[in-house]
Design a protein around this motif. Structure first.
Motif, PDB file in Angstrom:
ATOM      1  N   LEU A   1      38.728  43.865  34.456  1.00 48.43           N
ATOM      2  CA  LEU A   1      39.367  42.727  33.782  1.00 48.43           C
ATOM      3  C   LEU A   1      39.840  41.683  34.792  1.00 48.43           C
ATOM      4  O   LEU A   1      39.667  40.482  34.592  1.00 48.43           O
ATOM      5  N   LEU A   2      40.440  42.154  35.887  1.00 50.13           N
ATOM      6  CA  LEU A   2      40.912  41.206  36.904  1.00 50.13           C
ATOM      7  C   LEU A   2      39.744  40.435  37.502  1.00 50.13           C
ATOM      8  O   LEU A   2      39.850  39.239  37.779  1.00 50.13           O
ATOM      9  N   ALA A   3      38.606  41.113  37.661  1.00 50.84           N
ATOM     10  CA  ALA A   3      37.416  40.407  38.152  1.00 50.84           C
ATOM     11  C   ALA A   3      36.947  39.383  37.117  1.00 50.84           C
ATOM     12  O   ALA A   3      36.617  38.239  37.450  1.00 50.84           O
ATOM     13  N   ARG A   4      36.959  39.775  35.844  1.00 54.14           N
ATOM     14  CA  ARG A   4      36.531  38.881  34.770  1.00 54.14           C
ATOM     15  C   ARG A   4      37.352  37.602  34.712  1.00 54.14           C
ATOM     16  O   ARG A   4      36.848  36.544  34.345  1.00 54.14           O
ATOM     17  N   VAL A   5      38.659  37.725  34.985  1.00 57.73           N
ATOM     18  CA  VAL A   5      39.508  36.529  34.915  1.00 57.73           C
ATOM     19  C   VAL A   5      39.566  35.816  36.268  1.00 57.73           C
ATOM     20  O   VAL A   5      40.365  34.902  36.462  1.00 57.73           O
ATOM     21  N   GLY A   6      38.713  36.245  37.197  1.00 57.63           N
ATOM     22  CA  GLY A   6      38.585  35.516  38.465  1.00 57.63           C
ATOM     23  C   GLY A   6      39.661  35.834  39.479  1.00 57.63           C
ATOM     24  O   GLY A   6      39.944  35.024  40.360  1.00 57.63           O
ATOM     25  N   LEU A   7      40.266  37.033  39.381  1.00 54.99           N
ATOM     26  CA  LEU A   7      41.368  37.363  40.290  1.00 54.99           C
ATOM     27  C   LEU A   7      41.100  38.627  41.105  1.00 54.99           C
ATOM     28  O   LEU A   7      42.043  39.252  41.601  1.00 54.99           O
ATOM     29  N   ALA A   8      39.820  38.983  41.264  1.00 52.76           N
ATOM     30  CA  ALA A   8      39.502  40.105  42.146  1.00 52.76           C
ATOM     31  C   ALA A   8      40.040  39.785  43.534  1.00 52.76           C
ATOM     32  O   ALA A   8      39.912  38.661  44.014  1.00 52.76           O
ATOM     33  N   GLY A   9      40.671  40.763  44.159  1.00 52.26           N
ATOM     34  CA  GLY A   9      41.229  40.545  45.494  1.00 52.26           C
ATOM     35  C   GLY A   9      42.672  40.069  45.491  1.00 52.26           C
ATOM     36  O   GLY A   9      43.316  40.040  46.530  1.00 52.26           O
TER      37      GLY A   9
END
Ligand code: ADP
Ligand code: MG
Length: 249
Positions: free
Chosen positions: A134-142
């Motif tokens: 989910l964090l990757a989906r919302v552009g916040l991976a890392g």
């Protein structure tokens, strides 16, 4: 990956149903006056109406944050209208996600811990792989280790979206989720909500006063004076504006 918790063989039905709901606030204001409305699984609904028409009260009653004065509220198959704490809290934690105008993240916790917090409060074992996706989906991976205060408003609202979805709730409620964001950031958040509905079958009910925001929904339910004052399906922002003009005349 599917969000719904029930069996796949269950017939399609409303995730949330209100039947003849009234709410009289302390002081005697009748904020809801016989509201009957349902929110179907996998649908994106915008709730609109003039200021004071009962939008927030409707959301709070539907989400089990407040109890109606009369009528039925069926959430995930259970009538919650008469439930008292702590049972109401348990139902809410099991079935409902929230996105607020003011993000409501916990500043002392990392992004990662914020996303997992609702599952921990509900006593569930956190689904870390899903939270990461989910964090990757919302552009916040890392950005897992960042604190909310280190992020922009748009990023904070995207953390709140990931948090709302992390426990795979039956329904996500938003009260003006783009109200504190600038136009382009608000559009990013709306596009994410739309994708969650289309790709994961999420069910979203969003209060907004912005016709452009409502244009992302499948359906708009209009409120006036605590009553349902009509609906639009596959609305355009122009149609929504025109209806709002009529309602505020
Ligand atoms: P909206 O979100 O459409 O602006 P609300 O649901 O917040 O409308 O409010 C509907 C009516 O109920 C308003 O007249 C408001 O003043 C009143 N109201 C809302 N919450 C409370 C409360 N906690 N106590 C007393 N009156 C309230
Ligand atoms: Mg309101």
């Amino acid at each position: 990956m599917v969000l719904v918790q029930d069996s796949k063989d269950a017939p399609p039905r409303d995730v949330v149903e209100l039947a003849d709901v009234t709410k009289v606030h302390p002081g005697g204001v009748r904020a809801l006056d016989g509201v009957t409305v349902g929110f179907g699984r996998g649908s994106f609904t915008a709730v609109m109406g003039p200021s004071g028409s009962g939008k927030s009260t409707l959301l709070h009653c539907a989400a089990g944050l407040d109890r109606p004065s009369s009528g039925r509220v069926v959430l995930a198959g259970e009538d919650i209208a008469g439930l008292r704490e702590p049972k109401l809290t348990a139902v809410r934690r099991a079935h409902v996600g929230f996105v607020f105008q003011s993000f409501n993240l916990v500043d002392s916790l990392s992004v990662w811990d914020n996303v997992l917090l609702p599952q921990q409060l509900a006593g569930k074992r956190p689904d870390r792989a899903w939270a990461k996706e989910l964090l990757a989906r919302v552009g916040l991976a890392g950005r897992e280790k960042s604190r909310p205060g280190q992020l922009s408003g748009g990023q904070q609202q995207r953390v709140a979206l990931a948090r709302a979805l992390a426990s795979r709730p039956g329904v996500i409620f938003g009260d003006e989720p783009t109200g504190a964001l600038d136009l382009s950031t608000g559009r990013e958040v709306l596009a994410l909500l739309r994708r969650f509905v289309d790709e994961f079958g999420a069910t979203i009910v969003m209060v907004t006063h912005d016709p452009a925001a409502a244009g992302w929904a499948d359906r708009v339910v209009f409120l006036a004076d605590g009553r349902v004052a009509g609906e639009l399906h596959s609305p355009t922002a122009e149609q929504v504006s025109a209806r709002m003009m009529e309602l505020t005349k």
